[in-house]
Enzyme design. Structure first.
Site, PDB file in Angstrom:
ATOM      1  N   ASP A  49      16.334 -16.276 -29.151  1.00 21.61           N
ATOM      2  CA  ASP A  49      16.811 -17.665 -29.071  1.00 21.61           C
ATOM      3  C   ASP A  49      15.875 -18.582 -29.847  1.00 21.61           C
ATOM      4  O   ASP A  49      15.436 -19.620 -29.353  1.00 21.61           O
ATOM      5  CB  ASP A  49      16.938 -18.110 -27.612  1.00 21.61           C
ATOM      6  CG  ASP A  49      17.806 -19.360 -27.442  1.00 21.61           C
ATOM      7  OD1 ASP A  49      18.601 -19.679 -28.356  1.00 21.61           O
ATOM      8  OD2 ASP A  49      17.683 -20.019 -26.400  1.00 21.61           O
ATOM      9  N   LYS A 102      14.959 -21.384 -32.070  1.00 22.03           N
ATOM     10  CA  LYS A 102      15.585 -22.644 -32.440  1.00 22.03           C
ATOM     11  C   LYS A 102      14.532 -23.743 -32.346  1.00 22.03           C
ATOM     12  O   LYS A 102      13.508 -23.567 -31.670  1.00 22.03           O
ATOM     13  CB  LYS A 102      16.773 -22.957 -31.531  1.00 22.03           C
ATOM     14  CG  LYS A 102      16.429 -23.058 -30.047  1.00 22.03           C
ATOM     15  CD  LYS A 102      17.677 -23.236 -29.206  1.00 22.03           C
ATOM     16  CE  LYS A 102      17.349 -23.275 -27.718  1.00 22.03           C
ATOM     17  NZ  LYS A 102      18.562 -23.376 -26.903  1.00 22.03           N
ATOM     18  N   ASN A 146      12.967 -24.753 -29.071  1.00 24.65           N
ATOM     19  CA  ASN A 146      12.032 -23.822 -28.444  1.00 24.65           C
ATOM     20  C   ASN A 146      10.701 -23.737 -29.182  1.00 24.65           C
ATOM     21  O   ASN A 146       9.945 -22.784 -28.999  1.00 24.65           O
ATOM     22  CB  ASN A 146      12.658 -22.428 -28.325  1.00 24.65           C
ATOM     23  CG  ASN A 146      13.706 -22.373 -27.240  1.00 24.65           C
ATOM     24  OD1 ASN A 146      13.746 -23.225 -26.355  1.00 24.65           O
ATOM     25  ND2 ASN A 146      14.576 -21.376 -27.313  1.00 24.65           N
TER      26      ASN A 146
END
Length: 178
Positions: free
Chosen positions: A43, A45, A48
């Site tokens: 994940d 991105k 993050n």
């Protein structure tokens, strides 16, 4: 960590080439560290990635990360991640590996340099299907004056087929540094 997320920073517009590449290298090095220990983030991105007060990038939220040596952690056909940065194999619910994170970091670099995600759509599926089927838009068409080598590096990182991407995050980082 005190400071903004990378998403908050890029909301103000595209970053300079130097700043975008520096941050991408920091994120890439953190992901390479995880990969070397058998973890895939899944994940990657800008939301993050948190920036310290000194401007250092810290990768966060390993909530859906998985080890590479354990099969069956995610049910086949289950899609996890954020569609703006999702690799084609992940959008299809297929096996993910280190190259999945390479794709997602390529999409992040794209956004850092253009201020826009590579693909836009009305919903998760519409965007995810563009990652699966549509060619990666050229960085140089969205932002004039970018180095050709940087555009080619992002295109390679975001190749539809994992075998066409960089062999490792270390390789992607080295190309960004070059």
């Amino acid at each position: 960590i005190e400071g903004d997320s990378l998403k908050q920073v890029v909301a103000n517009g595209p970053l300079s080439v130097e700043e975008a590449v520096d941050l991408a290298v920091q994120v890439g090095e953190a992901l390479a560290f995880a990969h070397d220990r058998g973890l895939v983030h899944r994940d990657v991105k800008p939301q993050n990635v948190l920036l310290t007060e000194e401007g250092r990038a810290k990768v966060t939220d390993f909530g859906i990360a998985r080890t590479l040596d354990v099969q069956g952690v995610t049910q086949t056909g289950t899609v996890l991640g954020t569609s703006d940065y999702i690799a084609p194999e992940q959008a299809r619910g297929r096996q993910v590996d280190r190259k999945t994170d390479i794709y997602s970091l390529g999409a992040v670099v794209y956004e850092l340099l253009t201020g826009e995600v590579p693909y836009e759509g009305d919903n998760f599926v519409a965007v995810a299907m563009q990652h699966v089927h549509e060619p990666v838009p050229s960085l140089m068409e969205r932002r004039r004056g970018l180095p050709v080598r940087l555009d080619l590096a992002v295109q390679r990182a975001m190749a539809k087929e994992p075998d066409d991407r960089f062999d490792s995050m270390h390789d992607f980082v080295r190309e960004l540094e070059a």
